[in-house]
Design a protein around this motif. Structure first.
Motif, mmCIF file in Angstrom:
data_model
loop_
_atom_site.group_PDB
_atom_site.id
_atom_site.type_symbol
_atom_site.label_atom_id
_atom_site.label_comp_id
_atom_site.label_asym_id
_atom_site.label_seq_id
_atom_site.Cartn_x
_atom_site.Cartn_y
_atom_site.Cartn_z
ATOM 1 N N THR A 43 0.894 -1.157 0.000
ATOM 2 C CA THR A 43 0.000 0.000 0.000
ATOM 3 C C THR A 43 0.927 1.201 0.000
ATOM 4 O O THR A 43 1.338 1.702 1.041
ATOM 5 C CB THR A 43 -0.912 0.000 1.238
ATOM 6 O OG1 THR A 43 -1.719 -1.180 1.227
ATOM 7 C CG2 THR A 43 -1.830 1.214 1.225
ATOM 8 N N ARG A 57 5.780 -2.213 7.802
ATOM 9 C CA ARG A 57 4.884 -1.107 8.173
ATOM 10 C C ARG A 57 4.604 -0.232 6.969
ATOM 11 O O ARG A 57 5.525 0.181 6.259
ATOM 12 C CB ARG A 57 5.479 -0.249 9.295
ATOM 13 C CG ARG A 57 4.577 0.939 9.689
ATOM 14 C CD ARG A 57 5.090 1.659 10.931
ATOM 15 N NE ARG A 57 6.360 2.322 10.718
ATOM 16 C CZ ARG A 57 6.495 3.557 10.205
ATOM 17 N NH1 ARG A 57 5.424 4.259 9.836
ATOM 18 N NH2 ARG A 57 7.699 4.080 10.054
ATOM 19 N N PHE A 58 3.319 0.036 6.752
ATOM 20 C CA PHE A 58 2.875 0.964 5.721
ATOM 21 C C PHE A 58 2.365 2.231 6.405
ATOM 22 O O PHE A 58 1.541 2.164 7.318
ATOM 23 C CB PHE A 58 1.762 0.357 4.873
ATOM 24 C CG PHE A 58 2.171 -0.885 4.126
ATOM 25 C CD1 PHE A 58 3.007 -0.807 3.025
ATOM 26 C CD2 PHE A 58 1.733 -2.138 4.533
ATOM 27 C CE1 PHE A 58 3.397 -1.948 2.339
ATOM 28 C CE2 PHE A 58 2.116 -3.285 3.861
ATOM 29 C CZ PHE A 58 2.955 -3.190 2.759
ATOM 30 N N ILE A 60 0.137 5.395 6.454
ATOM 31 C CA ILE A 60 -1.101 5.836 5.835
ATOM 32 C C ILE A 60 -1.397 7.272 6.249
ATOM 33 O O ILE A 60 -1.558 7.567 7.433
ATOM 34 C CB ILE A 60 -2.287 4.937 6.249
ATOM 35 C CG1 ILE A 60 -1.973 3.466 5.952
ATOM 36 C CG2 ILE A 60 -3.559 5.396 5.545
ATOM 37 C CD1 ILE A 60 -1.756 3.141 4.503
ATOM 38 N N PHE A 73 -8.663 3.790 3.767
ATOM 39 C CA PHE A 73 -7.401 3.376 3.163
ATOM 40 C C PHE A 73 -7.533 1.925 2.730
ATOM 41 O O PHE A 73 -8.456 1.216 3.148
ATOM 42 C CB PHE A 73 -6.218 3.573 4.112
ATOM 43 C CG PHE A 73 -6.249 2.732 5.355
ATOM 44 C CD1 PHE A 73 -5.578 1.517 5.422
ATOM 45 C CD2 PHE A 73 -6.941 3.155 6.482
ATOM 46 C CE1 PHE A 73 -5.599 0.746 6.571
ATOM 47 C CE2 PHE A 73 -6.957 2.393 7.646
ATOM 48 C CZ PHE A 73 -6.290 1.191 7.690
ATOM 49 N N VAL A 75 -6.262 -2.048 2.122
ATOM 50 C CA VAL A 75 -5.426 -3.180 2.507
ATOM 51 C C VAL A 75 -5.404 -4.132 1.316
ATOM 52 O O VAL A 75 -6.462 -4.559 0.838
ATOM 53 C CB VAL A 75 -5.978 -3.889 3.757
ATOM 54 C CG1 VAL A 75 -5.270 -5.234 3.961
ATOM 55 C CG2 VAL A 75 -5.787 -3.013 4.987
ATOM 56 N N ALA A 158 -1.457 2.658 15.138
ATOM 57 C CA ALA A 158 -1.194 1.731 14.032
ATOM 58 C C ALA A 158 -2.156 0.561 14.139
ATOM 59 O O ALA A 158 -2.405 0.046 15.236
ATOM 60 C CB ALA A 158 0.244 1.241 14.047
ATOM 61 N N ALA A 178 1.347 -7.164 8.932
ATOM 62 C CA ALA A 178 1.616 -5.787 8.516
ATOM 63 C C ALA A 178 1.036 -4.808 9.529
ATOM 64 O O ALA A 178 -0.025 -5.048 10.108
ATOM 65 C CB ALA A 178 1.033 -5.510 7.136
ATOM 66 N N TYR A 180 -0.265 -0.845 9.818
ATOM 67 C CA TYR A 180 -0.697 0.322 9.055
ATOM 68 C C TYR A 180 -0.721 1.512 10.012
ATOM 69 O O TYR A 180 -1.676 1.714 10.764
ATOM 70 C CB TYR A 180 -2.068 0.073 8.427
ATOM 71 C CG TYR A 180 -2.040 -1.011 7.374
ATOM 72 C CD1 TYR A 180 -1.945 -0.700 6.023
ATOM 73 C CD2 TYR A 180 -2.060 -2.358 7.736
ATOM 74 C CE1 TYR A 180 -1.881 -1.699 5.053
ATOM 75 C CE2 TYR A 180 -2.002 -3.360 6.779
ATOM 76 C CZ TYR A 180 -1.907 -3.024 5.447
ATOM 77 O OH TYR A 180 -1.841 -4.015 4.493
ATOM 78 N N SER A 181 0.377 2.284 10.009
ATOM 79 C CA SER A 181 0.453 3.437 10.902
ATOM 80 C C SER A 181 -0.380 4.568 10.308
ATOM 81 O O SER A 181 -0.323 4.854 9.111
ATOM 82 C CB SER A 181 1.902 3.880 11.100
ATOM 83 O OG SER A 181 2.545 4.152 9.873
ATOM 84 N N LEU A 182 -1.181 5.207 11.156
ATOM 85 C CA LEU A 182 -2.199 6.152 10.703
ATOM 86 C C LEU A 182 -1.839 7.574 11.125
ATOM 87 O O LEU A 182 -1.617 7.847 12.313
ATOM 88 C CB LEU A 182 -3.561 5.768 11.282
ATOM 89 C CG LEU A 182 -3.990 4.316 11.022
ATOM 90 C CD1 LEU A 182 -5.290 4.013 11.740
ATOM 91 C CD2 LEU A 182 -4.124 4.060 9.525
#
Length: 331
Positions: A43, A57-58, A60, A73, A75, A158, A178, A180-182
């Motif tokens: 992503t 880590r993605f 976002i 977002f 995935v 995250a 994974a 997903y840090s926001l």
């Protein structure tokens, strides 16, 4: 150009456990020679690749939001390798909070401190199931987000996810998990062109250096700090011309506090209690200024006009008036 030998590729394959292709495009393995596994697909570009037992880590960016606003977002999962899905592949994704502690420990040198998203932020329910269609390699789910009133803009949230099952083949050992840090910005956030004037009441040889490019960086739901990309490679501070030489005021940076309508209700110093020397510097709003941020019809910042003071040892030293014209979202 650095040459990649057969031996170095062999070492790289061993380091990845022969279970997945690397996400960094510059080091992607030949999928014709790898086994098919189910994994989290990119992503965007990964902010951190798997290391020390921690998940990929993605990062976002959910954009500028206020309480009650919604966003989303993606995935992504794929059937990685040479072959297409031999049949519909059901992939189940669930939350695994333990991934946060593992990641924070592995990235302690970077002061990682990720935590579960505040209640109400994630609107999608888990576990969720994605289907990679027969003859394809890819599936996507949209995760819905709604900003709650108690969202902490200073927290590191995250969403930790894992592929808990796949109906065909195996789950990747490297990319089966994974984070997903926001990141959420408040509605006042952005990059601005700034013009203005300032008067130093203690030194007439000090002059302003406008125009500047300034980012108003979110520090809270209604507060934004003054970040100068051209000061020491980019930092929080106020620069000026010191009789022909570039300079800045140490331990001083304005933080503007807004109300819901964009009126500046106060100004403080970003460095706060850390600035406790004999020349203690504070910031204060000039009530005679316009002190207002306007927005366009789409709610995007348009123009901020603000006047404020820098206080030194309790007395006004600087009188500053600035006009911020919005350029774009900050990088």
């Amino acid at each position: 150009m650095k040459k990649i030998t057969i031996f170095s590729v062999f070492v790289l394959l061993l380091s990845l456990g022969l279970t997945s292709c690397l996400k960094d495009e510059s080091l992607t393995l030949d999928t014709n020679k790898s086994n098919n596994v189910t994994e989290f697909a990119n992503t965007g570009t990964p902010a951190a690749l798997p290391s020390g037992g921690a998940a990929v880590r993605f990062a976002i960016d959910l954009g500028s939001l206020k309480s009650g606003d919604t966003a989303s977002f993606n995935v992504n999962v794929d059937y990685a390798g040479h072959d297409m899905a031999p049949q519909d592949i059901k992939v189940t994704i669930d939350i695994d909070e333990s991934l946060l502690a593992t990641y924070n420990e592995a990235h302690a040198a970077d002061e990682a401190n990720y935590e579960m998203p505040v209640s109400g932020l994630i609107q999608s329910t888990f576990p969720l199931t994605l289907t990679i269609p027969k003859g394809k390699q890819y599936a996507q789910s949209v995760i819905k987000v709604k900003l709650p009133a108690n969202y902490d803009f200073n927290a590191s949230y995250a969403l930790p996810l894992k592929i808990s099952s796949t109906s065909v083949g195996e789950v990747s050992g490297n990319f089966g998990e994974a984070l997903y840090s926001l990141n959420v910005r408040n509605i006042f956030d952005g990059r601005f062109t700034v013009t203005g004037t300032f008067v130093d009441l203690t030194n007439a040889s000090f002059h302003d250096v406008y125009p500047k490019t300034i980012d108003l960086v979110t520090t809270g739901a209604f507060t934004n700090a003054y970040w100068d990309k051209d000061l020491n490679g980019g930092t929080f501070g106020y620069r000026f011309d010191a009789d022909g030489s570039g300079s800045y005021f140490g331990n001083f940076d304005p933080v503007f506090k807004f109300d819901n309508e964009g009126t500046v209700v106060s100004v403080s110093n970003y460095y706060g209690d850390a600035n406790s020397n004999s020349s203690h510097r504070d910031a204060q709003l000039d009530p005679d200024g316009v002190n207002k941020l306007t927005f366009d019809e789409n709610g995007v910042p348009k123009e901020l006009n603000v006047s404020y003071f820098m206080l030194q040892s309790g007395a006004i030293r600087l009188k500053i008036t600035e006009k911020f014209v919005y350029q774009e979202p900050r990088p």
